[in-house]
Design an enzyme around this catalytic site. Sequence first.
Site, mmCIF file in Angstrom:
data_model
loop_
_atom_site.group_PDB
_atom_site.id
_atom_site.type_symbol
_atom_site.label_atom_id
_atom_site.label_comp_id
_atom_site.label_asym_id
_atom_site.label_seq_id
_atom_site.Cartn_x
_atom_site.Cartn_y
_atom_site.Cartn_z
ATOM 1 N N LYS A 192 0.834 -1.211 0.000
ATOM 2 C CA LYS A 192 0.000 0.000 0.000
ATOM 3 C C LYS A 192 0.869 1.262 0.000
ATOM 4 O O LYS A 192 0.660 2.159 -0.812
ATOM 5 C CB LYS A 192 -0.941 0.014 1.231
ATOM 6 C CG LYS A 192 -1.885 -1.170 1.308
ATOM 7 C CD LYS A 192 -2.824 -1.080 2.500
ATOM 8 C CE LYS A 192 -2.155 -1.143 3.859
ATOM 9 N NZ LYS A 192 -1.482 -2.439 4.146
ATOM 10 N N ARG A 220 -10.310 0.622 7.852
ATOM 11 C CA ARG A 220 -9.890 -0.741 8.161
ATOM 12 C C ARG A 220 -11.005 -1.499 8.877
ATOM 13 O O ARG A 220 -10.854 -2.669 9.203
ATOM 14 C CB ARG A 220 -8.647 -0.685 9.047
ATOM 15 C CG ARG A 220 -7.585 -1.649 8.626
ATOM 16 C CD ARG A 220 -6.394 -1.457 9.508
ATOM 17 N NE ARG A 220 -5.528 -0.440 8.977
ATOM 18 C CZ ARG A 220 -4.249 -0.639 8.713
ATOM 19 N NH1 ARG A 220 -3.697 -1.808 8.935
ATOM 20 N NH2 ARG A 220 -3.525 0.333 8.238
ATOM 21 N N ARG A 230 11.746 -5.192 5.675
ATOM 22 C CA ARG A 230 11.505 -3.783 5.312
ATOM 23 C C ARG A 230 12.358 -2.819 6.142
ATOM 24 O O ARG A 230 12.534 -2.981 7.338
ATOM 25 C CB ARG A 230 10.024 -3.442 5.523
ATOM 26 C CG ARG A 230 9.750 -1.926 5.387
ATOM 27 C CD ARG A 230 8.299 -1.607 5.327
ATOM 28 N NE ARG A 230 7.577 -2.105 6.483
ATOM 29 C CZ ARG A 230 6.258 -2.080 6.593
ATOM 30 N NH1 ARG A 230 5.524 -1.580 5.611
ATOM 31 N NH2 ARG A 230 5.662 -2.549 7.661
ATOM 32 N N ARG A 247 10.597 -0.851 11.481
ATOM 33 C CA ARG A 247 9.436 -0.602 12.330
ATOM 34 C C ARG A 247 9.377 -1.595 13.481
ATOM 35 O O ARG A 247 9.655 -2.768 13.293
ATOM 36 C CB ARG A 247 8.153 -0.682 11.492
ATOM 37 C CG ARG A 247 7.805 0.661 10.869
ATOM 38 C CD ARG A 247 6.738 0.586 9.842
ATOM 39 N NE ARG A 247 5.530 -0.145 10.218
ATOM 40 C CZ ARG A 247 4.452 -0.232 9.463
ATOM 41 N NH1 ARG A 247 4.434 0.393 8.292
ATOM 42 N NH2 ARG A 247 3.400 -0.911 9.853
ATOM 43 N N ARG A 286 -0.564 -9.011 13.353
ATOM 44 C CA ARG A 286 -1.181 -8.031 12.442
ATOM 45 C C ARG A 286 -1.976 -8.740 11.345
ATOM 46 O O ARG A 286 -3.068 -8.309 10.969
ATOM 47 C CB ARG A 286 -0.106 -7.139 11.820
ATOM 48 C CG ARG A 286 0.411 -6.097 12.805
ATOM 49 C CD ARG A 286 1.757 -5.551 12.375
ATOM 50 N NE ARG A 286 1.733 -4.894 11.077
ATOM 51 C CZ ARG A 286 2.814 -4.698 10.326
ATOM 52 N NH1 ARG A 286 3.988 -5.135 10.720
ATOM 53 N NH2 ARG A 286 2.708 -4.071 9.180
HETATM 54 P P1 AP5 Z 1 4.788 -1.538 1.972
HETATM 55 O O1 AP5 Z 1 4.515 -0.771 0.734
HETATM 56 O O2 AP5 Z 1 5.461 -0.842 3.100
HETATM 57 O O3 AP5 Z 1 3.452 -2.306 2.447
HETATM 58 P P2 AP5 Z 1 2.147 -1.782 3.196
HETATM 59 O O4 AP5 Z 1 0.984 -2.448 2.548
HETATM 60 O O5 AP5 Z 1 2.154 -0.300 3.281
HETATM 61 O O6 AP5 Z 1 2.368 -2.475 4.614
HETATM 62 P P3 AP5 Z 1 2.207 -1.859 6.066
HETATM 63 O O7 AP5 Z 1 2.996 -2.750 6.966
HETATM 64 O O8 AP5 Z 1 2.533 -0.418 6.108
HETATM 65 O O9 AP5 Z 1 0.690 -2.082 6.312
HETATM 66 P P4 AP5 Z 1 -0.057 -2.119 7.640
HETATM 67 O O10 AP5 Z 1 -1.442 -2.018 7.209
HETATM 68 O O11 AP5 Z 1 0.260 -3.283 8.503
HETATM 69 O O12 AP5 Z 1 0.581 -0.897 8.469
HETATM 70 P P5 AP5 Z 1 0.117 0.609 8.704
HETATM 71 O O13 AP5 Z 1 1.308 1.436 8.836
HETATM 72 O O14 AP5 Z 1 -0.914 0.990 7.757
HETATM 73 O O15 AP5 Z 1 5.681 -2.816 1.549
HETATM 74 C C1 AP5 Z 1 6.136 -3.742 2.519
HETATM 75 C C2 AP5 Z 1 7.531 -4.279 2.123
HETATM 76 O O16 AP5 Z 1 7.403 -5.033 0.928
HETATM 77 C C3 AP5 Z 1 8.569 -3.194 1.817
HETATM 78 O O17 AP5 Z 1 9.833 -3.602 2.283
HETATM 79 C C4 AP5 Z 1 8.555 -3.093 0.296
HETATM 80 O O18 AP5 Z 1 9.801 -2.657 -0.223
HETATM 81 C C5 AP5 Z 1 8.230 -4.522 -0.098
HETATM 82 N N1 AP5 Z 1 7.463 -4.601 -1.355
HETATM 83 C C6 AP5 Z 1 6.497 -3.742 -1.802
HETATM 84 N N2 AP5 Z 1 6.022 -4.144 -2.988
HETATM 85 C C7 AP5 Z 1 6.682 -5.297 -3.294
HETATM 86 C C8 AP5 Z 1 6.631 -6.188 -4.394
HETATM 87 N N3 AP5 Z 1 5.801 -5.990 -5.429
HETATM 88 N N4 AP5 Z 1 7.454 -7.261 -4.400
HETATM 89 C C9 AP5 Z 1 8.302 -7.484 -3.365
HETATM 90 N N5 AP5 Z 1 8.409 -6.658 -2.285
HETATM 91 C C10 AP5 Z 1 7.606 -5.589 -2.251
HETATM 92 O O19 AP5 Z 1 -0.562 0.473 10.156
HETATM 93 C C11 AP5 Z 1 0.239 0.160 11.267
HETATM 94 C C12 AP5 Z 1 -0.629 0.003 12.510
HETATM 95 O O20 AP5 Z 1 -1.300 1.247 12.791
HETATM 96 C C13 AP5 Z 1 -1.770 -1.026 12.413
HETATM 97 O O21 AP5 Z 1 -1.298 -2.319 12.724
HETATM 98 C C14 AP5 Z 1 -2.748 -0.485 13.458
HETATM 99 O O22 AP5 Z 1 -2.319 -0.787 14.756
HETATM 100 C C15 AP5 Z 1 -2.616 1.024 13.266
HETATM 101 N N6 AP5 Z 1 -3.585 1.546 12.274
HETATM 102 C C16 AP5 Z 1 -3.284 2.148 11.084
HETATM 103 N N7 AP5 Z 1 -4.402 2.501 10.434
HETATM 104 C C17 AP5 Z 1 -5.440 2.097 11.215
HETATM 105 C C18 AP5 Z 1 -6.847 2.153 11.081
HETATM 106 N N8 AP5 Z 1 -7.431 2.677 9.979
HETATM 107 N N9 AP5 Z 1 -7.608 1.636 12.083
HETATM 108 C C19 AP5 Z 1 -7.055 1.101 13.196
HETATM 109 N N10 AP5 Z 1 -5.725 1.010 13.382
HETATM 110 C C20 AP5 Z 1 -4.924 1.500 12.402
HETATM 111 MG MG MG Z 2 2.270 1.121 4.850
#
Ligand code: AP5
Ligand code: MG
Length: 222
Positions: A13, A88, A127, A160, A171
């Site tokens: 994402k 979410r 990552r 992270r 997660r």
């Molecule tokens: P990356 O692009 O970083 O993936 P991502 O989908 O953004 O993953 P996140 O870990 O950020 O998602 P998340 O939903 O768990 O965390 P968030 O910060 O939103 O890519 C990941 C890795 O893969 C990288 O190393 C990249 O280089 C690699 N990659 C990318 N594309 C690739 C490909 N095609 N091939 C190979 N490798 C690839 O949320 C964190 C926390 O915040 C949650 O757990 C929750 O506690 C809280 N939170 C956030 N939003 C909410 C909400 N709306 N409601 C409640 N709690 C929330």
């Molecule tokens: Mg992200």
Amino acid sequence: MRLILLGLPGAGKGTQAKILAKEKGLLHISTGDMFREAAAEGTELGLKAQEFMKAGALVPDEVTIGMLLERIEKPDAQVGLMLDGFPRTIPQAEALDAALAKQGSQIDAVLYIVVPESELMERLTGRWSCSQCGAIYHNQTKPPKAAGVCDECGGKLTQRADDQPDTVKARLDTNRAWTEQLADFYSKQGKLHEIDGTGDPSDITKRLLSALEGVSAGSEKA
Ligand code: AP5
Ligand code: MG
Ligand code: ZN
């Protein structure tokens, strides 16, 4: 245009949102990034959110919805939205629809990036991201030119706290059912586009852009 990127942790994402936001002139909003910034600043909201994030759980809706709705009211959000990690839960999706309807707008499309779960653990535990500009790397698939240093701004790369294997597992367990429910919610609105999230990131960008070809901003979709 107002878009949502939906997908499990590690689906890509953040990687794709940065590119699409630039390409389409939208404001990229990641609720995860907002919580991490608030935690780094030591605000009450940030410290509260951090407790849930450390456990791989969702931050409660009453905190998350308020924060996001306040953000999308700001003048710089009126150019259009690239939402990453929000909504979410169904209550978050309903609150978002209601707030946008009040502004006379709506979500135009939901891009659901689908990646087999077996790939996600490796993506997340490898990552690294830039502490200054947020650029995203991976120690195997997207290493920086110099170890520990951002190619784009020279900032320090960090891992992270929630990318440890145990927390990643939590997660995934937390998000699996919600992600399916949201896909169903937006599918019923006729807004869901499922995108194969495997392969080269630039190919995934092409798939996302081609899914958006038929989408126009503000259109009422059946
Ligand atoms: P990356 O692009 O970083 O993936 P991502 O989908 O953004 O993953 P996140 O870990 O950020 O998602 P998340 O939903 O768990 O965390 P968030 O910060 O939103 O890519 C990941 C890795 O893969 C990288 O190393 C990249 O280089 C690699 N990659 C990318 N594309 C690739 C490909 N095609 N091939 C190979 N490798 C690839 O949320 C964190 C926390 O915040 C949650 O757990 C929750 O506690 C809280 N939170 C956030 N939003 C909410 C909400 N709306 N409601 C409640 N709690 C929330
Ligand atoms: Mg992200
Ligand atoms: Zn950087």
